[in-house]
Design an enzyme around this catalytic site. Structure first.
Site, PDB file in Angstrom:
ATOM      1  N   TRP A 293      26.574  34.887  15.724  1.00  0.00           N
ATOM      2  CA  TRP A 293      26.997  33.499  15.961  1.00  0.00           C
ATOM      3  C   TRP A 293      28.493  33.366  15.686  1.00  0.00           C
ATOM      4  O   TRP A 293      29.230  32.746  16.464  1.00  0.00           O
ATOM      5  CB  TRP A 293      26.190  32.560  15.052  1.00  0.00           C
ATOM      6  CG  TRP A 293      26.445  31.102  15.270  1.00  0.00           C
ATOM      7  CD1 TRP A 293      25.758  30.249  16.085  1.00  0.00           C
ATOM      8  CD2 TRP A 293      27.491  30.314  14.649  1.00  0.00           C
ATOM      9  NE1 TRP A 293      26.299  28.987  16.020  1.00  0.00           N
ATOM     10  CE2 TRP A 293      27.364  28.993  15.146  1.00  0.00           C
ATOM     11  CE3 TRP A 293      28.514  30.589  13.739  1.00  0.00           C
ATOM     12  CZ2 TRP A 293      28.200  27.955  14.756  1.00  0.00           C
ATOM     13  CZ3 TRP A 293      29.360  29.557  13.353  1.00  0.00           C
ATOM     14  CH2 TRP A 293      29.204  28.252  13.862  1.00  0.00           C
TER      15      TRP A 293
ATOM     16  N   HIS B 282      27.328  32.761   8.090  1.00  0.00           N
ATOM     17  CA  HIS B 282      26.376  32.544   6.992  1.00  0.00           C
ATOM     18  C   HIS B 282      26.456  31.092   6.497  1.00  0.00           C
ATOM     19  O   HIS B 282      25.448  30.462   6.211  1.00  0.00           O
ATOM     20  CB  HIS B 282      26.664  33.500   5.832  1.00  0.00           C
ATOM     21  CG  HIS B 282      26.488  34.947   6.193  1.00  0.00           C
ATOM     22  ND1 HIS B 282      25.375  35.412   6.866  1.00  0.00           N
ATOM     23  CD2 HIS B 282      27.271  36.035   5.983  1.00  0.00           C
ATOM     24  CE1 HIS B 282      25.494  36.721   7.042  1.00  0.00           C
ATOM     25  NE2 HIS B 282      26.632  37.119   6.534  1.00  0.00           N
TER      26      HIS B 282
ATOM     27  N   LEU C 248       6.472  20.845  -0.861  1.00  0.00           N
ATOM     28  CA  LEU C 248       6.674  22.170  -0.251  1.00  0.00           C
ATOM     29  C   LEU C 248       7.025  23.193  -1.323  1.00  0.00           C
ATOM     30  O   LEU C 248       7.855  22.927  -2.188  1.00  0.00           O
ATOM     31  CB  LEU C 248       7.839  22.090   0.757  1.00  0.00           C
ATOM     32  CG  LEU C 248       8.267  23.402   1.428  1.00  0.00           C
ATOM     33  CD1 LEU C 248       7.256  23.835   2.480  1.00  0.00           C
ATOM     34  CD2 LEU C 248       9.650  23.264   2.075  1.00  0.00           C
TER      35      LEU C 248
ATOM     36  N   LEU D 135      10.600  44.250  11.698  1.00  0.00           N
ATOM     37  CA  LEU D 135      10.214  43.632  10.421  1.00  0.00           C
ATOM     38  C   LEU D 135      11.307  43.804   9.363  1.00  0.00           C
ATOM     39  O   LEU D 135      11.354  43.048   8.382  1.00  0.00           O
ATOM     40  CB  LEU D 135       8.903  44.221   9.897  1.00  0.00           C
ATOM     41  CG  LEU D 135       7.652  43.885  10.728  1.00  0.00           C
ATOM     42  CD1 LEU D 135       6.417  44.465  10.064  1.00  0.00           C
ATOM     43  CD2 LEU D 135       7.491  42.375  10.894  1.00  0.00           C
TER      44      LEU D 135
ATOM     45  N   THR E 209      17.324  44.079   0.100  1.00  0.00           N
ATOM     46  CA  THR E 209      17.797  45.218  -0.705  1.00  0.00           C
ATOM     47  C   THR E 209      18.883  45.961   0.067  1.00  0.00           C
ATOM     48  O   THR E 209      19.901  46.367  -0.496  1.00  0.00           O
ATOM     49  CB  THR E 209      16.621  46.185  -0.976  1.00  0.00           C
ATOM     50  OG1 THR E 209      15.540  45.432  -1.518  1.00  0.00           O
ATOM     51  CG2 THR E 209      17.004  47.285  -1.929  1.00  0.00           C
TER      52      THR E 209
ATOM     53  N   ASP F 119      18.009  35.573  11.233  1.00  0.00           N
ATOM     54  CA  ASP F 119      18.903  36.613  11.756  1.00  0.00           C
ATOM     55  C   ASP F 119      19.874  36.035  12.785  1.00  0.00           C
ATOM     56  O   ASP F 119      19.524  35.094  13.514  1.00  0.00           O
ATOM     57  CB  ASP F 119      18.041  37.716  12.407  1.00  0.00           C
ATOM     58  CG  ASP F 119      18.826  38.999  12.610  1.00  0.00           C
ATOM     59  OD1 ASP F 119      19.951  39.112  12.081  1.00  0.00           O
ATOM     60  OD2 ASP F 119      18.322  39.892  13.309  1.00  0.00           O
ATOM     61  N   GLY F 120      21.057  36.605  12.856  1.00  0.00           N
ATOM     62  CA  GLY F 120      22.004  36.234  13.908  1.00  0.00           C
ATOM     63  C   GLY F 120      23.233  35.494  13.431  1.00  0.00           C
ATOM     64  O   GLY F 120      24.050  35.052  14.251  1.00  0.00           O
TER      65      GLY F 120
HETATM   66  C1  FPP Z   1      21.193  37.804   8.816  1.00  0.00           C
HETATM   67  O1  FPP Z   1      22.200  37.610   9.773  1.00  0.00           O
HETATM   68  C2  FPP Z   1      21.335  36.854   7.711  1.00  0.00           C
HETATM   69  C3  FPP Z   1      21.630  37.206   6.428  1.00  0.00           C
HETATM   70  C4  FPP Z   1      21.832  38.594   5.988  1.00  0.00           C
HETATM   71  C5  FPP Z   1      21.818  36.187   5.375  1.00  0.00           C
HETATM   72  C6  FPP Z   1      20.972  34.948   5.472  1.00  0.00           C
HETATM   73  C7  FPP Z   1      21.683  33.869   4.754  1.00  0.00           C
HETATM   74  C8  FPP Z   1      21.759  32.585   5.161  1.00  0.00           C
HETATM   75  C9  FPP Z   1      21.042  32.054   6.318  1.00  0.00           C
HETATM   76  C10 FPP Z   1      22.627  31.587   4.457  1.00  0.00           C
HETATM   77  C11 FPP Z   1      22.312  31.276   3.079  1.00  0.00           C
HETATM   78  C12 FPP Z   1      20.883  31.093   2.771  1.00  0.00           C
HETATM   79  C13 FPP Z   1      20.459  30.327   1.778  1.00  0.00           C
HETATM   80  C14 FPP Z   1      19.027  30.263   1.443  1.00  0.00           C
HETATM   81  C15 FPP Z   1      21.394  29.538   1.006  1.00  0.00           C
HETATM   82  P1  FPP Z   1      23.162  38.840  10.125  1.00  0.00           P
HETATM   83  O2  FPP Z   1      24.361  38.742   9.254  1.00  0.00           O
HETATM   84  O3  FPP Z   1      22.412  40.134   9.982  1.00  0.00           O
HETATM   85  O4  FPP Z   1      23.496  38.536  11.617  1.00  0.00           O
HETATM   86  P2  FPP Z   1      23.812  39.596  12.768  1.00  0.00           P
HETATM   87  O5  FPP Z   1      22.567  40.421  12.968  1.00  0.00           O
HETATM   88  O6  FPP Z   1      24.147  38.748  13.935  1.00  0.00           O
HETATM   89  O7  FPP Z   1      24.987  40.427  12.288  1.00  0.00           O
END
Ligand code: FPP
Length: 247
Positions: free
Chosen positions: A29, A41, A135, A199, A70, A24-25
């Site tokens: 960022w 991302h 892994l 969660l 989802t 998350d984050g």
């Molecule tokens: C949450 O941060 C993160 C996601 C919804 C996407 C996770 C994806 C990645 C880490 C990159 C790609 C992953 C792979 C496996 C290739 P957020 O967007 O909710 O952040 P925020 O809460 O700061 O808005």
């Protein structure tokens, strides 16, 4: 690469057999730097790479990453599309390296909702890493814990209707067998980054006795030392699974 924390983890010996991460984050960022969310991302993809190598180095046998929920389908179309493109890019770019590292990738969730190109890239990374023994990496995509439980209930109800199963035979194992995560052990440790203590519909059934570690670090900045810190935190816990402490 060695580190003081890694040495301490190895000395303790009690390495969790399954670590799950809510990454998350990314959005914050990017906002903090005045950048569009999709660049957060993209930077998060680098952290994925680093954490996989660190998990291999620490001897964690199973790692699960929550890559797309989802509920993430309800984000603006441009962000959903950027995330799908990133998954394709990741699958294409990382396949050879993951294979070399001995990482076996599984992609779990309601994959009927993802587009054809992403589906092909995902199939390729699963196929291309099959047999890795260092892994097991589970990427959860289009995944929700409640949706998974509902899906399992429907599968079991249908089996009862067809006379293959009686209602009395529905036990925990029968449910787990109908999950997207079938065959994956329950996580010992859940890490959530960015300081959020929720969660968010992640592995609701499987997290029943999981130890939780909340890191304040935003996912793109989460590095191997942060993973090692979480493993050390886990090693200091006493797990009782609802029983009393051992004498
Ligand atoms: C949450 O941060 C993160 C996601 C919804 C996407 C996770 C994806 C990645 C880490 C990159 C790609 C992953 C792979 C496996 C290739 P957020 O967007 O909710 O952040 P925020 O809460 O700061 O808005």
């Amino acid at each position: 690469m060695s580190s003081d924390r890694l040495d301490r983890i190895r000395l303790s010996g009690d390495v969790p057999s399954h670590v799950a991460i809510i990454m998350d984050g990314n959005g914050r960022w990017a906002s903090e730097r005045g950048l569009p969310r999709h660049l957060g991302h993209r930077e998060g993809m680098k952290a994925v790479r680093e954490v996989i190598q660190a998990a291999v180095d620490a001897g964690v046998p199973n790692l699960t990453l929550f890559a797309f929920s989802t509920q993430n389908w309800m984000r603006p179309a441009a962000e959903v599309s950027a995330l799908m493109s990133l998954l394709q890019l990741y699958a294409r770019k990382e396949r050879a390296e993951l294979r070399k590292q001995g990482v076996e990738v599984k992609v779990l969730g309601d994959l009927s909702r993802i587009d054809e190109a992403t589906r092909r890239a995902v199939d390729d990374i699963v196929e291309g890493t099959r047999g890795g023994t260092a892994l097991n990496l589970n990427l959860l995509i289009s995944y929700g814990g409640r949706e998974e439980i509902l899906h399992a209930a429907r599968v079991l109800a249908e089996r009862v209707r067809r006379g293959e199963l009686s209602a009395e035979e529905i036990d925990e194992a029968a449910f787990e067998d109908a999950f997207f995560t079938r065959g994956v052990p329950s996580p010992d440790l859940l890490i959530r980054t960015s300081g959020e203590r929720r969660l968010s519909n992640f592995m609701l059934w499987q997290l029943a006795y999981t130890e939780l570690h909340v890191s304040p670090v935003l996912w793109p900045d989460f590095d191997r030392e942060d993973l090692f810190e979480a493993l050390l935190d886990y090693q200091g816990r006493e797990r009782r699974f609802g029983r009393v402490a051992s004498p």
